[in-house]
Design a protein around this motif. Structure first.
Motif, PDB file in Angstrom:
ATOM      1  N   ALA A 153     -14.652 -85.595  42.207  1.00  0.00           N
ATOM      2  CA  ALA A 153     -15.656 -85.841  41.173  1.00  0.00           C
ATOM      3  C   ALA A 153     -14.988 -86.002  39.810  1.00  0.00           C
ATOM      4  CB  ALA A 153     -16.655 -84.687  41.146  1.00  0.00           C
ATOM      5  N   VAL A 154     -15.769 -86.511  38.853  1.00  0.00           N
ATOM      6  CA  VAL A 154     -15.249 -86.757  37.511  1.00  0.00           C
ATOM      7  C   VAL A 154     -15.497 -85.530  36.636  1.00  0.00           C
ATOM      8  CG1 VAL A 154     -15.390 -88.227  35.468  1.00  0.00           C
ATOM      9  CG2 VAL A 154     -15.719 -89.214  37.748  1.00  0.00           C
ATOM     10  N   GLU A 155     -14.414 -84.768  36.396  1.00  0.00           N
ATOM     11  CA  GLU A 155     -14.492 -83.556  35.582  1.00  0.00           C
ATOM     12  C   GLU A 155     -15.750 -82.744  35.935  1.00  0.00           C
ATOM     13  OE1 GLU A 155     -13.927 -84.088  31.400  1.00  0.00           O
ATOM     14  OE2 GLU A 155     -12.718 -85.883  31.690  1.00  0.00           O
ATOM     15  N   PRO A 156     -15.835 -82.287  37.180  1.00  0.00           N
ATOM     16  CA  PRO A 156     -17.064 -81.602  37.612  1.00  0.00           C
ATOM     17  C   PRO A 156     -17.198 -80.204  37.016  1.00  0.00           C
ATOM     18  CG  PRO A 156     -15.409 -81.449  39.324  1.00  0.00           C
ATOM     19  CD  PRO A 156     -14.814 -82.322  38.241  1.00  0.00           C
ATOM     20  N   ASP A 157     -18.415 -79.751  36.947  1.00  0.00           N
ATOM     21  CA  ASP A 157     -18.723 -78.357  36.625  1.00  0.00           C
ATOM     22  C   ASP A 157     -19.887 -77.953  37.522  1.00  0.00           C
ATOM     23  OD1 ASP A 157     -18.569 -75.892  35.562  1.00  0.00           O
ATOM     24  OD2 ASP A 157     -19.231 -76.431  33.542  1.00  0.00           O
ATOM     25  N   VAL A 158     -19.970 -76.692  37.840  1.00  0.00           N
ATOM     26  CA  VAL A 158     -20.941 -76.225  38.834  1.00  0.00           C
ATOM     27  C   VAL A 158     -21.633 -74.950  38.350  1.00  0.00           C
ATOM     28  CG1 VAL A 158     -21.254 -75.370  41.204  1.00  0.00           C
ATOM     29  CG2 VAL A 158     -19.613 -77.213  40.734  1.00  0.00           C
ATOM     30  N   ILE A 159     -22.910 -74.873  38.640  1.00  0.00           N
ATOM     31  CA  ILE A 159     -23.681 -73.636  38.431  1.00  0.00           C
ATOM     32  C   ILE A 159     -24.329 -73.257  39.757  1.00  0.00           C
ATOM     33  CG2 ILE A 159     -25.657 -72.561  37.287  1.00  0.00           C
ATOM     34  CD1 ILE A 159     -25.149 -74.324  34.876  1.00  0.00           C
ATOM     35  N   VAL A 160     -24.161 -72.020  40.186  1.00  0.00           N
ATOM     36  CA  VAL A 160     -24.770 -71.514  41.420  1.00  0.00           C
ATOM     37  C   VAL A 160     -25.787 -70.444  41.045  1.00  0.00           C
ATOM     38  CG1 VAL A 160     -24.397 -70.443  43.665  1.00  0.00           C
ATOM     39  CG2 VAL A 160     -22.656 -71.991  42.727  1.00  0.00           C
ATOM     40  N   THR A 161     -27.034 -70.650  41.461  1.00  0.00           N
ATOM     41  CA  THR A 161     -28.119 -69.724  41.121  1.00  0.00           C
ATOM     42  C   THR A 161     -28.744 -69.169  42.401  1.00  0.00           C
ATOM     43  OG1 THR A 161     -28.602 -71.069  39.165  1.00  0.00           O
ATOM     44  CG2 THR A 161     -30.269 -69.460  39.841  1.00  0.00           C
ATOM     45  N   SER A 162     -29.011 -67.903  42.422  1.00  0.00           N
ATOM     46  CA  SER A 162     -29.661 -67.276  43.579  1.00  0.00           C
ATOM     47  C   SER A 162     -31.165 -67.538  43.518  1.00  0.00           C
ATOM     48  CB  SER A 162     -29.401 -65.768  43.585  1.00  0.00           C
ATOM     49  OG  SER A 162     -30.156 -65.138  44.596  1.00  0.00           O
ATOM     50  N   MET A 163     -31.734 -68.013  44.634  1.00  0.00           N
ATOM     51  CA  MET A 163     -33.165 -68.284  44.719  1.00  0.00           C
ATOM     52  C   MET A 163     -33.885 -67.339  45.692  1.00  0.00           C
ATOM     53  SD  MET A 163     -33.226 -70.652  42.543  1.00  0.00           S
ATOM     54  CE  MET A 163     -34.941 -71.183  42.687  1.00  0.00           C
ATOM     55  N   GLY A 164     -33.127 -66.635  46.484  1.00  0.00           N
ATOM     56  CA  GLY A 164     -33.707 -65.691  47.447  1.00  0.00           C
ATOM     57  C   GLY A 164     -32.603 -64.967  48.182  1.00  0.00           C
ATOM     58  N   THR A 165     -32.827 -63.685  48.497  1.00  0.00           N
ATOM     59  CA  THR A 165     -31.758 -62.878  49.105  1.00  0.00           C
ATOM     60  C   THR A 165     -32.232 -62.181  50.379  1.00  0.00           C
ATOM     61  OG1 THR A 165     -32.366 -61.063  47.624  1.00  0.00           O
ATOM     62  CG2 THR A 165     -30.553 -62.492  46.921  1.00  0.00           C
ATOM     63  N   PRO A 166     -32.589 -62.934  51.418  1.00  0.00           N
ATOM     64  CA  PRO A 166     -33.001 -62.298  52.680  1.00  0.00           C
ATOM     65  C   PRO A 166     -31.933 -61.397  53.289  1.00  0.00           C
ATOM     66  CG  PRO A 166     -33.609 -64.618  52.656  1.00  0.00           C
ATOM     67  CD  PRO A 166     -32.717 -64.397  51.480  1.00  0.00           C
ATOM     68  N   SER A 167     -30.673 -61.628  52.957  1.00  0.00           N
ATOM     69  CA  SER A 167     -29.606 -60.789  53.511  1.00  0.00           C
ATOM     70  C   SER A 167     -29.546 -59.428  52.841  1.00  0.00           C
ATOM     71  CB  SER A 167     -28.251 -61.489  53.350  1.00  0.00           C
ATOM     72  OG  SER A 167     -27.858 -61.513  51.973  1.00  0.00           O
ATOM     73  N   ARG A 168     -30.219 -59.301  51.718  1.00  0.00           N
ATOM     74  CA  ARG A 168     -30.165 -58.044  50.954  1.00  0.00           C
ATOM     75  C   ARG A 168     -31.561 -57.415  50.955  1.00  0.00           C
ATOM     76  NH1 ARG A 168     -26.376 -56.727  47.730  1.00  0.00           N
ATOM     77  NH2 ARG A 168     -27.781 -56.005  46.085  1.00  0.00           N
ATOM     78  N   THR A 169     -31.894 -56.777  52.049  1.00  0.00           N
ATOM     79  CA  THR A 169     -33.214 -56.152  52.150  1.00  0.00           C
ATOM     80  C   THR A 169     -33.082 -54.662  52.439  1.00  0.00           C
ATOM     81  OG1 THR A 169     -33.390 -56.680  54.512  1.00  0.00           O
ATOM     82  CG2 THR A 169     -34.325 -58.265  52.951  1.00  0.00           C
ATOM     83  N   VAL A 170     -34.088 -53.930  51.995  1.00  0.00           N
ATOM     84  CA  VAL A 170     -34.208 -52.490  52.247  1.00  0.00           C
ATOM     85  C   VAL A 170     -35.605 -52.244  52.797  1.00  0.00           C
ATOM     86  CG1 VAL A 170     -34.281 -50.204  51.188  1.00  0.00           C
ATOM     87  CG2 VAL A 170     -32.558 -51.865  50.452  1.00  0.00           C
ATOM     88  N   THR A 171     -35.688 -51.451  53.845  1.00  0.00           N
ATOM     89  CA  THR A 171     -36.995 -51.110  54.423  1.00  0.00           C
ATOM     90  C   THR A 171     -37.567 -49.905  53.696  1.00  0.00           C
ATOM     91  OG1 THR A 171     -36.281 -51.899  56.588  1.00  0.00           O
ATOM     92  CG2 THR A 171     -38.231 -50.493  56.520  1.00  0.00           C
TER      93      THR A 171
END
Length: 392
Positions: A153-171
């Protein structure tokens, strides 16, 4: 005449042993304290000791803070870096500097991708291939995508945002507003915060117990203690199970009181004097002011502090044994004949499942015997015998 009176007195006192009664006298409790089963002639007798309730013991018991959760799981719960897991939903936004790049056009220099982390821990990113996300923080995932696109890519930049965390649950279940699987954010969250997400407790904190299950370890503490002592409000971890149970705190009041039985606290805290008052007080003409006893399985740290190391070890050698929670049998003795007892009694806290026993005065058994005798012999002996008992 004196000799006859003495004989009558002895007969009356000896006869008291044959009169049925409720509970032991104070003297019997005092004499059994610190004795082994062999010394008492009862091989399996419980070994206990007596501690006087005074300003020192009351303060030590009152100031003690149980640390069930922080001790068992560690303060903060041992939470490490918060990472992405399988099943988590992410939004990946890729920017490019030029208008003729892989992800840019003349109208826009960015593209947003909605992805879900697959069971192998990876997700597909155009031109980058399968990128691993599971086990990485958001920043580590961002750097991984950048590395994969660096030469494409041409001088790329990236942002990663969490939209949901099913792996992180507590009963969270039991006495809560909305028993459910609570999703944790990509931040550290404490027990009270997770309970709030589940609708909050449905019962009063002073009668609600919180049990945290993590792997093979379990800890239970009163919700009131978590609120009052922040060290107990530990961080939860994905996979934890939290159970809230309403279990009204109660104590048992026995002996020479107007209202005995099992009694609920009905309040946030309860001291010794208030507990006796809930049973409408001691019976004036039969209770022993020097014979108020509180039976309890006490925390080992308190027992060791009050008895001292040498006495504590000696009792262990005699057979004093802890209960399933590691607490030791102790009897607290309270002398209501002292004026300061009304002050000290206000500072001594009652705990759930305590047994308070108000012993009867020794003269009670004598009066019962003389009533049974009901003869001139009993009448003649009553004055001398009663005086002898009262002067003990």
């Amino acid at each position: 005449m004196i000799r006859i009176g003495a004989v009558l007195c002895c007969v009356a006192l000896a006869g008291c042993n044959a009169v049925s009664s409720e509970g032991p006298l104070a003297g019997a409790i005092n004499s059994d304290a610190g004795q082994s089963g062999a010394e008492l002639g009862r091989q399996n007798a419980a070994v206990f000791d007596i501690i006087d309730i005074d300003s020192r013991s009351a303060r030590l018991v009152s100031d003690y803070v149980s640390s069930t959760l922080s001790r068992r799981f560690g303060i903060g719960g041992g939470v490490g870096p918060v990472v992405i897991g399988v099943g988590d939903a992410l939004k990946v936004t890729i920017f490019e500097a030029g208008s003729d790049g892989l992800f840019s056009t003349s109208q826009s220099k960015q593209v947003s991708l909605d992805i879900v982390v697959q069971p192998d821990g990876k997700a597909a990113i155009p031109y980058a291939g399968s990128v691993r996300f599971a086990g990485k923080t958001l920043d580590e995932a961002r750097k991984g995508i950048l590395a994969a696109l660096a030469s494409k890519a041409v001088e790329p930049d990236v942002i990663v945002t969490s939209m949901g965390t099913p792996s992180r649950t507590v009963t969270v279940s039991g006495a809560v507003g909305k028993p459910s699987m609570v999703s944790l954010d990509l931040t550290k969250e404490k027990i009270t915060e997770v309970i709030a997400k589940a609708g909050g407790p449905s019962t009063q904190p002073y009668e609600t117990y919180v049990t945290l299950v993590r792997g093979s370890r379990t800890g239970t503490v009163l919700l009131k203690s978590i609120i009052e002592h922040p060290s107990e409000d530990i961080y939860v971890q994905p996979g934890d199970q939290i159970f809230l149970v309403r279990d009204p705190r109660t104590f048992t009041l026995l002996g020479s009181v107007r209202g005995d039985g099992r009694i609920e606290f009905g309040a946030n805290d309860l001291n010794l004097l208030e507990a006796v008052a809930l049973g409408h007080g001691a019976i004036d003409d039969s209770s022993n002011a020097k014979g108020f006893f509180l039976f309890r399985y006490e925390e080992p740290d308190i027992v060791k502090s009050l008895l001292g190391p040498a006495r504590f070890q000696g009792l262990l050698r005699k057979g004093m044994a802890p209960d399933a929670k590691g607490r030791y049998p102790i009897v607290y003795r309270f002398d209501m004949s002292h004026p300061d007892s009304l002050i000290v009694g206000q500072t001594f806290p009652i705990k759930s499942r305590d047994v308070i026993y108000v012993s009867r005065h020794p003269s009670v058994d004598l009066r019962k015997f003389l009533t049974i005798v009901g003869t001139p012999l009993g009448i003649a002996a009553q004055g001398a015998a009663t005086a002898a008992v009262l002067n003990q």
